[in-house]
Structures are given as C-alpha cells and as structure tokens.
Design an enzyme around this catalytic site. Sequence first.
Site, PDB file in Angstrom:
ATOM      1  N   GLY A  60      -4.480 -22.741  -6.496  1.00 39.31           N
ATOM      2  CA  GLY A  60      -4.995 -22.081  -7.653  1.00 39.31           C
ATOM      3  C   GLY A  60      -5.201 -20.611  -7.379  1.00 39.31           C
ATOM      4  CB  SER A  61      -4.872 -17.632  -9.563  1.00 38.81           C
ATOM      5  OG  SER A  61      -3.507 -17.677  -9.568  1.00 38.81           O
ATOM      6  N   GLY A  62      -7.392 -16.807  -7.962  1.00 37.96           N
ATOM      7  CA  GLY A  62      -8.927 -16.668  -7.960  1.00 37.96           C
ATOM      8  C   GLY A  62      -9.294 -16.604  -6.356  1.00 37.96           C
ATOM      9  CG  HIS A  63      -8.260 -18.918  -3.795  1.00 40.25           C
ATOM     10  ND1 HIS A  63      -9.827 -19.573  -4.010  1.00 40.25           N
ATOM     11  CD2 HIS A  63      -7.863 -20.110  -4.315  1.00 40.25           C
ATOM     12  CE1 HIS A  63      -9.898 -20.505  -4.741  1.00 40.25           C
ATOM     13  NE2 HIS A  63      -8.703 -20.772  -4.769  1.00 40.25           N
ATOM     14  CE  LYS A 111      -5.912 -22.908  -0.941  1.00 43.45           C
ATOM     15  NZ  LYS A 111      -4.798 -22.617  -1.391  1.00 43.45           N
ATOM     16  CG  ASP A 116      -4.062 -27.320  -4.166  1.00 42.25           C
ATOM     17  OD1 ASP A 116      -4.563 -27.657  -4.975  1.00 42.25           O
ATOM     18  OD2 ASP A 116      -3.898 -26.109  -3.385  1.00 42.25           O
ATOM     19  CG  HIS A 225     -11.584 -24.529  -5.669  1.00 43.22           C
ATOM     20  ND1 HIS A 225     -11.203 -25.059  -4.409  1.00 43.22           N
ATOM     21  CD2 HIS A 225     -10.425 -23.764  -5.953  1.00 43.22           C
ATOM     22  CE1 HIS A 225     -10.059 -24.786  -4.237  1.00 43.22           C
ATOM     23  NE2 HIS A 225      -9.451 -24.117  -4.971  1.00 43.22           N
TER      24      HIS A 225
END
Lengths: 339, 339, 212, 212
Positions: A60-63, A111, A116, A225
């Site tokens: 996911g994005s945001g990392h 991960k 995922d 998250h």
Amino acid sequence: MAIATQVMKKFINDPADVVKESLAGLAAAHPDLVRVDFENQIVVRKDAPTGKVAIISGGGSGHEPMHGGFVGAGMLDAACPGEVFTSPVPDQMLAATKAVDGGAGVVHIVKNYTGDVMNFKLAAELAEDEDIKVESVLTNDDVAVEDSLYTAGRRGVGITVLAEKIAGAKAEAGGSLAEVAAIARKVNDNGRSFGVAFTSAWTPSSPTPTFEIGADEMEFGVGIHGEPGRRREKVKPAAEIVAEMAEAILSDLDAPSGSNVLAFVNGLGGTPTIELYVIYNELAKQLAERGLTATRSLVGDYITSLEMAGASITLLKLDDELTQLWDAPVHTPALRWGR
Amino acid sequence: MAIATQVMKKFINDPADVVKESLAGLAAAHPDLVRVDFENQIVVRKDAPTGKVAIISGGGSGHEPMHGGFVGAGMLDAACPGEVFTSPVPDQMLAATKAVDGGAGVVHIVKNYTGDVMNFKLAAELAEDEDIKVESVLTNDDVAVEDSLYTAGRRGVGITVLAEKIAGAKAEAGGSLAEVAAIARKVNDNGRSFGVAFTSAWTPSSPTPTFEIGADEMEFGVGIHGEPGRRREKVKPAAEIVAEMAEAILSDLDAPSGSNVLAFVNGLGGTPTIELYVIYNELAKQLAERGLTATRSLVGDYITSLEMAGASITLLKLDDELTQLWDAPVHTPALRWGR
Amino acid sequence: MNADTVQRWLEQAAASLREQRDYLTQLDAAIGDADHGTNMDRGFTAVVAKLGETDGPSVGPGKLLTTAGGTLVSTVGGASGPLWGTALRRAGRALGDAEEFGSDELASALDAALEGVVELGAAHEGEKTMVDALGPAVRTLRESLAGGASLPDAVQAAFEASEEGMRATVPLQASKGRASYLGERSIGHQDPGATSTTLILGALASTVSAEK
Amino acid sequence: MNADTVQRWLEQAAASLREQRDYLTQLDAAIGDADHGTNMDRGFTAVVAKLGETDGPSVGPGKLLTTAGGTLVSTVGGASGPLWGTALRRAGRALGDAEEFGSDELASALDAALEGVVELGAAHEGEKTMVDALGPAVRTLRESLAGGASLPDAVQAAFEASEEGMRATVPLQASKGRASYLGERSIGHQDPGATSTTLILGALASTVSAEK
Ligand SMILES: Nc1ncnc2c1ncn2[C@@H]1O[C@H](COP(=O)(O)OP(=O)(O)O)[C@@H](O)[C@H]1O
Ligand SMILES: Nc1ncnc2c1ncn2[C@@H]1O[C@H](COP(=O)(O)OP(=O)(O)O)[C@@H](O)[C@H]1O
Ligand SMILES: [Mg+2]
Ligand SMILES: [Mg+2]
Ligand SMILES: [Mg+2]
Ligand SMILES: [Mg+2]
C-alpha cells in the site's frame, strides 16, 4: 476543538489522485533514476531490465519513501504502490516483473499482510505462466504481534528496508535468484522491529483518522497502517519508551553479548529528526547494557505511516557478509551512498 | 478536546536536556563522521582540523538535520547548536572556529536572524583576537519577508542548506577563504525560499505551541521558528498553494526562461514524504510553465521546525560551477553521495 | 554604592525575571519565538551562580558587572544575550576599578550600557525594542539627578520612565528583531525585551532605595 | 436464470456496497485499516463499468462472473480483492458456458466460490472473516433446496444465514487478516468482510426473488 481534530491538513489535491500525483513528483524529481509507468502504476528503475537478478517490492502507499524511493542501482528494480494502505493488485506486480526481468529471474519482497501476500501470490502465478522465474520472500519482523496460530503472523515492517538494500547489493554483485532470495530471508530472520505511535495517520480518502487516541496516550506496538499494538498507555519519557521497545526486540532476537547490529531508528512521518536522535541515544544505552555494538546505523524516515507521529526501531544482527552488502553502493531517491 | 491540543507528545526526557541528548544520539549514530564536544556544545567533523578552509554554521536547535547533520566531508567542519529556537552563544562559535581552523581561515555561515547575527559577530571578533581569519556569510533567502528598512531583513532559511553543501565542496576543492565565502554568497544571491505551515511547532520548554492556528488554516510564508508570514488563510489544494509559493519566489528571483534551477522541496518536520512529492509535482508544472528546468533536485526534511506540519520550497539558479560543486561528493549524517 | 549594591541588584533582577519568565515568553510568543523568558532566566540564573563563585568583597562593582555581562553573553544566546551582555559589560567598564560609586557614576554606567546596545543592535527609540525602555530610563535618571532629585527618587523616576516606554511599545510597529517580520501584525503587542528591561530597572530602583 | 440475472445481481451488489461504503470502512477502522468500504466500492464500480463494455446477451452468465472476478482482482487489492475475485471466478467457471442455469447450478457455483476463498485465504468458520458469512449461506442454500424450498425462499434463507453469521462474528476473536493483530481487542466488533458478504448475498436474494 472537536472539529479541530477532524479537518485534514495535507498538501494534496483530490484525495483520489494523491498516489498518482506523488508518483509523478517522484518521476519528475529523479528522472535519472526512475521512470513511472502510470498505466500499470509501477516505478521502474531507469535502466531496467538489466542482466542481473531483478528485485521488486510493493505494498500500500502511505509508507514513502518505501518502496518507490528505493528503486535504483543497488536496491529495487521496480516498486508497485497500491492505493494508500491497500496492497497493490496482481496486474501491477505482473507488469513490474515483466518490465525488470532480464532472464535471471525476479525476487518478490513481500511484507506479511494478508492482502499483500494474496495479491503477490496471484501475480507470481501469472508470471510463472509467462515463464518468468519468481522467488517470493516474506518479511515479518514486527515483534509487537504474537506469531501464533491465532494471528496472520507477524507484520513486515522496518526490516523490509534493510532486506531490499542488502538483497539489492547481492543482485548487483551477480548473485543468483536463489542467492538473492536467500540473503533477503537471512536479513528477515536476523532482524526484529517495534513501533510506537503518538498520533494516528489519516488516509486521505477516509472521513476520519484511522484510529482515535487520547491526547496523552500512545500506542505501544503500532503497525504501519495504524494497526493496534500490544497496549494503549500514557505517554512517558523517551528513556522508558525506548527501553521497552529494545526489550521487546532483544528478548525475541537471538543476539548474544558481543554481537554487532545495524541500529535503524525510523520516523513514522510526523516525528522530527531531533527526536529520532534522542531515541537513538537511548537505544545506544540499551545496546551497550547488553554488550551489543551498533557497527552500522540508519536514522530517518524510511518506512512511514503518512503523517503519524511515532517511531520504530529495527535491529539487524550483522555478520561480515551482511555488513559488506550494506556498505555496497546504492543510488536511489531515498537511500544513496558509494556513488 | 481543548486540552488535547495542549499535551506535548514527543520522544524526549527532561525538555531541558533534549538538545544535548539529541546531539549524543547524533554522535552515537555517526562516530565515523562527527564528534560532539559537549562542554562547548559543538558538533565537529571527525578529522578536523584539515588543511583546507573550514566552514562552520550554527543556530537554534529544532531545525535538524540542520546544522549538525551536515557536518562531514564536503560540507561543514563544525556546527554550533543553540537551545531550541535560540541562537548559540559566541563561546560555541569561538570554540568551533578554533577546533576546525587549520590555518586557512574559517567561513561562518550565518542565517539572518538578529540573535544569530549578533552572537556570530561577537564570536568573530573574539576569533580575530586570536588571529584566526574569519569570513562571515549571511543567508537571507526568505521572500515571505519584505526586505526593507522596516524589518530585520529577510530570514535565512532553505538556501542555507545549499550554501553549506556548495561552499563545502569549494573548500574541499582547495578554494581560498575568500573564494569559499564568495561561492556561499553566490548561492545566497541566486536562491529564494518560501514556506507554508499547517500546524505550529512546540518548543519543549514552552507551556504551549509557538502559535495558535485554526483547524482549517495555514500560515502562508511561515518562518522556521514559527515566525508569521504574509497571511493566514484557509487550507486549499496543493496545486493552488504551490502555485502561489512558486510565484512568490519567481517574482523575486531573476530566472529568465531557459534557466536551470535546483528545486529543493523541504519538509518542515511533520509533513510526510508522500506529500513532499505531491508538492514537487506541482512545482515541476510551475517551472515548466515559466520555461525553467530543474536540472537538480532535493526532496526531504533538511531544515525543519520541530514537528511543524508544512513545507518550504527553495529555488537556486544554477550555472556550471554551482552544478559541479553540488554534484561533488559529500558525506555527512544527513546528506551523502559520491562516497 | 559598592559591589554589594550591584550584587543585590543582579540578584533581585534574576528573581523577578524568574518570576515573570512565562509572562515574558508569552509576550515573545505573540510577536517572536516564545523564548525570551527562558533566555533571560537562564542568563541571570547563571549570573547569580557566577557571582556566588567570585567572592564579593575582593571584586569591585565594575568587575562584577563585566563578569555578569560576560556570563550573559555566554549563556543566553538569542538577541537579548549579546545585547544585555554588552550593556552590563559596558556599564562595568564605565565603573572601572573603584570600590565605591555614586549617582553620577551610575548614570554614566547606564549611558554606556545604552550606547553598547545601540552600537550592537542599531535600534533607536520607536523601533519596538528594549531601547524603548532603556533609553527613556537613562535620560530620566540624568535629568532628575540634574534637577536635584535624591538618588533613590531619580532611579525610581528612571524605572517609571522605562515602564512608560515599555507600555508605549504596544502601539508601535516593530522594525528590529524577530517582531519586525510581523509588519503591521506586531502592532498591539508589548515588546518582551522592553518588558524584561523594566524588570531589571525595577530591581535597580528597589535595591538603591533599600540602601542606607 | 441467465446472464441478465447475474448482471442485475452484480449491479445491485455494487449499489448497496456504494451505499454502505463508509459504514464498511468504519467497521474496518475498528479492527483493520479503514479501507474495506473504499476497496469493495472501487472494485464493484469497476465491475459494473466492465459489464457495460461486454454487451450482455452475447456473453453467458459464467463468463460474466469470471470477468467480474478478474476485474475485482485487478482493481481492489487488499485482502478482499483476491478473495472476492477468486470467489466470482470460481463461480463463473462452475457455471461454464451454459446460457441458462438453475438452482442446482447456482448452489454449485456458490460452493465453488467458497472453496476458492478457503483455498486462498485458508480461513475456516469461526476465524472472524467473510467465510463466517459465506459458509453458512452456501450450506443453507443447499439444505433449503434439498428440503424442497423454492429458489427465492432458499436464497432468502441463505442470505439470512449469512446475516446471522455476520452478527456471530461480533463476539469472535479474529485469527485471520489484519484484525487478528488485535488479539482479544478484536472481540466485540463485527467483521467488515462478513458484512460486505451479506450485502452481496442480499443483492442476490432480491435479484432472484424479482425473477419471474
Ligand atoms: N536590534 C535590536 N536592538 C535592540 N533590541 C533588540 C534588537 N532585536 C531584538 N531586540 C530585543 O530582543 C528581544 C527578543 O529577545 P529574545 O527573544 O531573547 O531573542 P530572540 O529574538 O533571538 O529570540 C525583543 O523583544 C527586543 O526587545
Ligand atoms: N485469510 C482470510 N480469509 C478470508 N477472508 C479474509 C482473510 N483475511 C481477511 N479477510 C477478510 O477481508 C476483510 C478485510 O478486507 P479489506 O479491508 O478490503 O482488506 P485489507 O485487510 O487488506 O485492508 C476482513 O474483514 C475479512 O473478512
Ligand atoms: Mg487495506
Ligand atoms: Mg530565540
Ligand atoms: Mg525570542
Ligand atoms: Mg482493510
């Protein structure tokens, strides 16, 4: 003031576009290192495919900077960013795998999150249908989670950054598909992480922050998250917080006195550098007490949770092989040395 | 919730110790690059004094990694961190100047704040009393401030990072005291910055955040100590914010169409990387519209205001000389390439 | 007056700066960077500690002030450190090595202090700085002494003049220091440095009036 | 039943997922990562768009479902994308190329869907996942059909069984998916995936009962 906590303050336009626009910024800022395939939403190393074993990752994005910021010489060949906090879809991993495979095969660094794992699994099947050799490596270093029959297993967090760097060096050095996958697994097996959050991240598309947290509380063992950790408790001095983080990690990682470690203090997005070094200072004391030496260090925001105020500690037990691979040149938007 | 905004959540112990403890962390994390003289509270390049012209800088703490994170090969020889948001005292600059002078003289890079200017001035006088040649360079790139008889002049902000890198390269290349000072002034003359804040920093020793700001407001033109800017206004889309930031800078910087620039998007501490790249994406559009090319870029948290959510843009007009010096190797805790 | 007078003055100044620390910081938060109280308190606490070391009698009042000034320069930082440090050093130098000093010497010492501040900071009255409190005080001291006022009354008058100057900073627009960045937004706020200046002069007034 | 039935089912499912989007996301915020509503809505919106392209009649119901499943896999991400994508693809394959299908085929299709989910996610009933809603529904459909219930009644019963299973997730401790990280803290919350599953089965029930 209740409303005060309910207004999102971000440098964004339409929340639906934040991932694509951030990728466009990455491409614009680093045209010498990466190109972005917007149709497939993947970040690809500028000179891919190369002859060597390729490595891709995603999530996911945001990392950010993970993973797109780690694409480049000596690290990743491609990254597959999903929507914010949502794993990417198999089409992305398939496109990335095809874009970077030079015939030597592709390592997927995944991960350990149910989404995922399943999406990468479907992608690996599709890639193999197209006769591309794929080796999947799972990272699951978050000791905040019990690794038992009763959980989806430990989450993959900070060690992922170190695994991507070290596996990238191994691939650059001509390692085979099996060797590159093996070194990535070695990193994962010798590393553990633990995170603490003071505030919650706020997914742009969500009407509220991911979780509510008291004005004087922290989440001890938070996931990237915003997944809950071991407990909610009152904020306390850094010395106490770090002592407990170190204990959680070192009671799980087999690192006898005399061991060398890579000490990685990571900011989760909203915590400034001055505090990360206060944490490092406390961590150094904890290591010394146990006869451990941090022969390598990494301090900064490398695996974040949007604007979450908080930090994580990752410790990787080092041997000569891992140390040499860590020191090898790397040239990506977010991690660079030796060239 | 009123109280919610009044509880400080930081990784610190006693607020009075945060600067020293953060410096201890810096020293512990980068023993190969820097040493910290705690008595004088200065960060010194590990191998100082070298034969070359030395460069020191300093200012209040709370802007990490600036300046301590820029000490190392190809950048600063020493940094003098004051208390949070308070300029250091002359004793520190004198001690640093003596520690790094190898006979070729010492350049003082000073951000234009009354306190910094006066303390560095007293230090320079003391150093000259001890027969050390000192050249002082003032940075004042913040276009948010009117440069007039009615202000203390423009504040020194983002350009300071670039001046330290480029002057460091010049010194490493054997430049004379006058040449190194001249190149630093050239960088300042050809650079402009502008910052925007969504939230206020909170000085650890202060009972409240530096300024109050509405839940839906931003400070347009903020300073790195939370100094007010041009106006308070409602938060708006990144495209509009960046367009106005770029206009403020480019209406002041003489950069005709066809010019090359270094585009520096800086996070102020609480804004995550994903947003910095959204900003970069918008900035790239603004540059393109004006026929400007970003031949070099820097994106990340390099000059912060504690945990302030916000960002600044710095544009530096490049020529071959500045570009080559920018590309020269640098090896510091926060900025590293080429070695 | 002698070294003890100076010592009592500085101790009283330290005490009231400590007491008003958060107030000064809040004033600075409004038009500066929220550290003036912390800065002055840190500096004068160090001064008192320092004077504790140097055993009073042996050291003259002039030396005491220069030492105090040096300590401020070395511990405060910010704008107020060099400014007040220079002020006290200049005042000390003006007093020289004499064991005792009278009202004229005190007035000259404060003249020198003001000069030092203006030399370093280049601020003149009306720019919303400590000069707006220190300037009137120094003038008033001279005038009242010339007018034949007793030393305590003259110093009291000087203190009151500084208070007036301090209050007069409220409507001013700052053109020096951090506050100048505010432009018109600095109007309506009292200058923190002018405020700490009156505290220091207030300490002087009560010290002098306590003298027999 | 035929391709139109499937198309109406998926359209109704998309509509109610859109309607319950924020609710699902809130459920996910409590024990997950606050994106389940967004994920399912994104996916089913894409499915409806996709079906718009492939002109209905020419394509059989089986193909429609496999296409829909593939679209979910390609657009949702997260855990629910592969799971629901696999479910619909398996169901589609079970229906094969036939133009029409009856209650038995529907039951087998749902069996296949459940199998696919369990194969990929390895979750069994009681682990606080969508399986807790899908499992009982599939069982109940078979049973009621075997008991001689009409198709609409049987599907309605299956839907109600899924609702019961959904509610039954509240007291459970999750041992699969993100929610499992909560350990005991997952107890007391309804599983978002089980909730979206009942929405999809509810859409099926009303579609079937609307059939003449
Ligand atoms: N150029 C100047 N000349 C005289 N006084 C000044 C000048 N600049 C600032 N000051 C005084 O310093 C005060 C601020 O001191 P302080 O907050 O301790 O330092 P800083 O502004 O560096 O944080 C102001 O209120 C003002 O009275
Ligand atoms: N292993 C699994 N088997 C079956 N269903 C699962 C499994 N893991 C998670 N789920 C379902 O997925 C739902 C969460 O979906 P979603 O939020 O879209 O994905 P993510 O958890 O990746 O954010 C959970 O509520 C649960 O019902
Ligand atoms: Mg998710
Ligand atoms: Mg200050
Ligand atoms: Mg101040
Ligand atoms: Mg979710």
